[in-house]
Write a protein that holds these residues in place. Structure first.
Motif, PDB file in Angstrom:
ATOM      1  N   PRO A  56      22.893  82.354   6.272  1.00  0.00           N
ATOM      2  CA  PRO A  56      24.165  83.066   6.340  1.00  0.00           C
ATOM      3  C   PRO A  56      24.395  83.783   7.666  1.00  0.00           C
ATOM      4  CG  PRO A  56      22.674  84.141   4.786  1.00  0.00           C
ATOM      5  CD  PRO A  56      22.023  82.868   5.215  1.00  0.00           C
ATOM      6  N   VAL A  57      23.345  84.204   8.338  1.00  0.00           N
ATOM      7  CA  VAL A  57      23.495  84.909   9.607  1.00  0.00           C
ATOM      8  C   VAL A  57      24.010  83.943  10.681  1.00  0.00           C
ATOM      9  CG1 VAL A  57      22.268  86.197  11.393  1.00  0.00           C
ATOM     10  CG2 VAL A  57      21.763  86.618   8.983  1.00  0.00           C
ATOM     11  N   VAL A  58      23.485  82.738  10.714  1.00  0.00           N
ATOM     12  CA  VAL A  58      23.973  81.719  11.642  1.00  0.00           C
ATOM     13  C   VAL A  58      25.419  81.370  11.310  1.00  0.00           C
ATOM     14  CG1 VAL A  58      23.708  79.308  12.379  1.00  0.00           C
ATOM     15  CG2 VAL A  58      21.696  80.791  12.192  1.00  0.00           C
ATOM     16  N   ALA A  59      25.741  81.289  10.021  1.00  0.00           N
ATOM     17  CA  ALA A  59      27.115  80.979   9.597  1.00  0.00           C
ATOM     18  C   ALA A  59      28.096  82.021  10.117  1.00  0.00           C
ATOM     19  CB  ALA A  59      27.190  80.877   8.078  1.00  0.00           C
ATOM     20  N   VAL A  60      27.717  83.289  10.102  1.00  0.00           N
ATOM     21  CA  VAL A  60      28.588  84.346  10.633  1.00  0.00           C
ATOM     22  C   VAL A  60      28.842  84.110  12.121  1.00  0.00           C
ATOM     23  CG1 VAL A  60      28.731  86.805  11.206  1.00  0.00           C
ATOM     24  CG2 VAL A  60      28.020  86.100   8.936  1.00  0.00           C
ATOM     25  N   GLY A  61      27.792  83.832  12.869  1.00  0.00           N
ATOM     26  CA  GLY A  61      27.954  83.564  14.295  1.00  0.00           C
ATOM     27  C   GLY A  61      28.847  82.368  14.554  1.00  0.00           C
ATOM     28  N   ASP A  62      28.633  81.304  13.792  1.00  0.00           N
ATOM     29  CA  ASP A  62      29.462  80.100  13.947  1.00  0.00           C
ATOM     30  C   ASP A  62      30.928  80.393  13.645  1.00  0.00           C
ATOM     31  OD1 ASP A  62      27.153  78.703  14.562  1.00  0.00           O
ATOM     32  OD2 ASP A  62      27.019  77.697  12.600  1.00  0.00           O
ATOM     33  N   GLN A  63      31.168  81.083  12.546  1.00  0.00           N
ATOM     34  CA  GLN A  63      32.546  81.375  12.139  1.00  0.00           C
ATOM     35  C   GLN A  63      33.229  82.337  13.112  1.00  0.00           C
ATOM     36  OE1 GLN A  63      34.423  80.111   9.385  1.00  0.00           O
ATOM     37  NE2 GLN A  63      32.799  78.592   9.527  1.00  0.00           N
ATOM     38  N   LEU A  64      32.533  83.376  13.525  1.00  0.00           N
ATOM     39  CA  LEU A  64      33.135  84.298  14.494  1.00  0.00           C
ATOM     40  C   LEU A  64      33.435  83.586  15.814  1.00  0.00           C
ATOM     41  CD1 LEU A  64      31.266  87.670  13.882  1.00  0.00           C
ATOM     42  CD2 LEU A  64      33.650  87.104  13.351  1.00  0.00           C
ATOM     43  N   GLY A  65      32.562  82.669  16.206  1.00  0.00           N
ATOM     44  CA  GLY A  65      32.828  81.881  17.407  1.00  0.00           C
ATOM     45  C   GLY A  65      34.074  81.027  17.258  1.00  0.00           C
ATOM     46  N   ALA A  66      34.251  80.423  16.102  1.00  0.00           N
ATOM     47  CA  ALA A  66      35.409  79.567  15.857  1.00  0.00           C
ATOM     48  C   ALA A  66      36.709  80.357  15.789  1.00  0.00           C
ATOM     49  CB  ALA A  66      35.210  78.782  14.560  1.00  0.00           C
ATOM     50  N   PHE A  67      36.637  81.605  15.365  1.00  0.00           N
ATOM     51  CA  PHE A  67      37.837  82.435  15.198  1.00  0.00           C
ATOM     52  C   PHE A  67      37.827  83.622  16.161  1.00  0.00           C
ATOM     53  CE2 PHE A  67      37.322  80.076  11.296  1.00  0.00           C
ATOM     54  CZ  PHE A  67      38.610  79.599  11.093  1.00  0.00           C
ATOM     55  N   LEU A  68      37.193  83.435  17.318  1.00  0.00           N
ATOM     56  CA  LEU A  68      37.020  84.527  18.268  1.00  0.00           C
ATOM     57  C   LEU A  68      38.348  85.089  18.779  1.00  0.00           C
ATOM     58  CD1 LEU A  68      34.812  86.194  19.521  1.00  0.00           C
ATOM     59  CD2 LEU A  68      34.755  84.590  21.432  1.00  0.00           C
ATOM     60  N   ASP A  69      39.321  84.231  19.029  1.00  0.00           N
ATOM     61  CA  ASP A  69      40.621  84.713  19.496  1.00  0.00           C
ATOM     62  C   ASP A  69      41.216  85.696  18.488  1.00  0.00           C
ATOM     63  OD1 ASP A  69      43.102  84.753  21.114  1.00  0.00           O
ATOM     64  OD2 ASP A  69      43.932  83.702  19.376  1.00  0.00           O
ATOM     65  N   LEU A  70      41.254  85.315  17.231  1.00  0.00           N
ATOM     66  CA  LEU A  70      41.792  86.186  16.187  1.00  0.00           C
ATOM     67  C   LEU A  70      40.929  87.428  16.019  1.00  0.00           C
ATOM     68  CD1 LEU A  70      43.727  86.918  13.943  1.00  0.00           C
ATOM     69  CD2 LEU A  70      42.519  85.296  12.452  1.00  0.00           C
ATOM     70  N   ALA A  71      39.616  87.268  16.056  1.00  0.00           N
ATOM     71  CA  ALA A  71      38.713  88.420  15.916  1.00  0.00           C
ATOM     72  C   ALA A  71      38.912  89.429  17.042  1.00  0.00           C
ATOM     73  CB  ALA A  71      37.258  87.953  15.873  1.00  0.00           C
ATOM     74  N   ASN A  72      39.236  88.955  18.231  1.00  0.00           N
ATOM     75  CA  ASN A  72      39.449  89.847  19.370  1.00  0.00           C
ATOM     76  C   ASN A  72      40.803  90.553  19.341  1.00  0.00           C
ATOM     77  OD1 ASN A  72      37.040  89.788  20.906  1.00  0.00           O
ATOM     78  ND2 ASN A  72      37.555  87.739  21.610  1.00  0.00           N
ATOM     79  N   ARG A  73      41.835  89.873  18.850  1.00  0.00           N
ATOM     80  CA  ARG A  73      43.176  90.469  18.914  1.00  0.00           C
ATOM     81  C   ARG A  73      43.637  91.070  17.593  1.00  0.00           C
ATOM     82  NH1 ARG A  73      46.428  86.976  16.282  1.00  0.00           N
ATOM     83  NH2 ARG A  73      45.875  84.782  16.414  1.00  0.00           N
ATOM     84  N   GLY A  74      43.034  90.694  16.485  1.00  0.00           N
ATOM     85  CA  GLY A  74      43.516  91.145  15.180  1.00  0.00           C
ATOM     86  C   GLY A  74      42.467  91.924  14.416  1.00  0.00           C
ATOM     87  N   GLY A  75      42.815  92.225  13.181  1.00  0.00           N
ATOM     88  CA  GLY A  75      41.873  92.909  12.299  1.00  0.00           C
ATOM     89  C   GLY A  75      40.788  91.954  11.825  1.00  0.00           C
TER      90      GLY A  75
END
Length: 185
Positions: free
Chosen positions: A99-118
């Protein structure tokens, strides 16, 4: 009328469709198909385009809930749907192989949204994973986005109160980030 779009993302089997069904005030539109990848998640169906639900806010306003497919072969939907989103509810299941690797993978895939949004992270099926999974996920998320304070919850995607708490934390983060953007201008 402003558009309020919340994106639900995470690997296949994390509970995205269930979470949207739990929160939505309308019948959820789902694009489920037979799951041909039983190694990744042992379930009968999987989302292949999107899930869609709504929550009414006042008379004329809605929060639109979009769930993206968990399989990377459908990542073109990730790109399309995150463009309009104001926040990300990332769900990870604790009993995933890592699950820890999955978090990194998912945050990488949605990095634009994670940086600009909630952003909030929910760990589903936490009772089936390592006891320290929430702490480990929080550590990875903080390392990937060190300027952010990211709420991480152990949740049951079927529980309305738990999902509502997660949604309220996300809305609070969205409002805080919007205020920070206004103040920096």
């Amino acid at each position: 009328m402003p558009e309020h779009v919340i994106l639900f993302a995470g690997p296949m089997g994390a509970g995205k469709t269930t979470a949207i069904r739990t929160l939505s005030e309308i019948d959820v539109v789902s694009t489920e198909a037979a799951n041909t990848d039983r190694l990744q998640a042992d379930k009968d169906t999987t989302t292949v385009a999107l899930d869609y639900g709504e929550i009414a806010v006042g008379l004329d306003d809605k929060i639109r809930l979009y769930g993206v497919p968990g399989q990377s072969r459908f990542d073109f939907m990730w790109t399309i749907l995150q463009q309009r989103a104001m926040g990300l509810m990332l769900l990870i299941h604790a009993d995933a192989p890592n699950p820890v690797v999955a978090v990194g993978d998912q945050l990488g895939a949605f990095l634009d949204l994670a940086n600009r949004g909630g952003l909030v992270i929910g760990i589903t099926r936490s009772e089936l994973g390592p006891r320290d999974v929430v702490d480990r996920v929080r550590t990875v998320a903080s390392a990937l986005l060190p300027e952010r304070s990211i709420p991480v919850f152990a949740v049951d995607a079927r529980d309305y109160e738990q999902m509502r708490t997660m949604l309220m934390a996300l809305i609070s983060d969205v409002e805080e980030r919007a205020e920070m953007m206004r103040a920096s201008r």
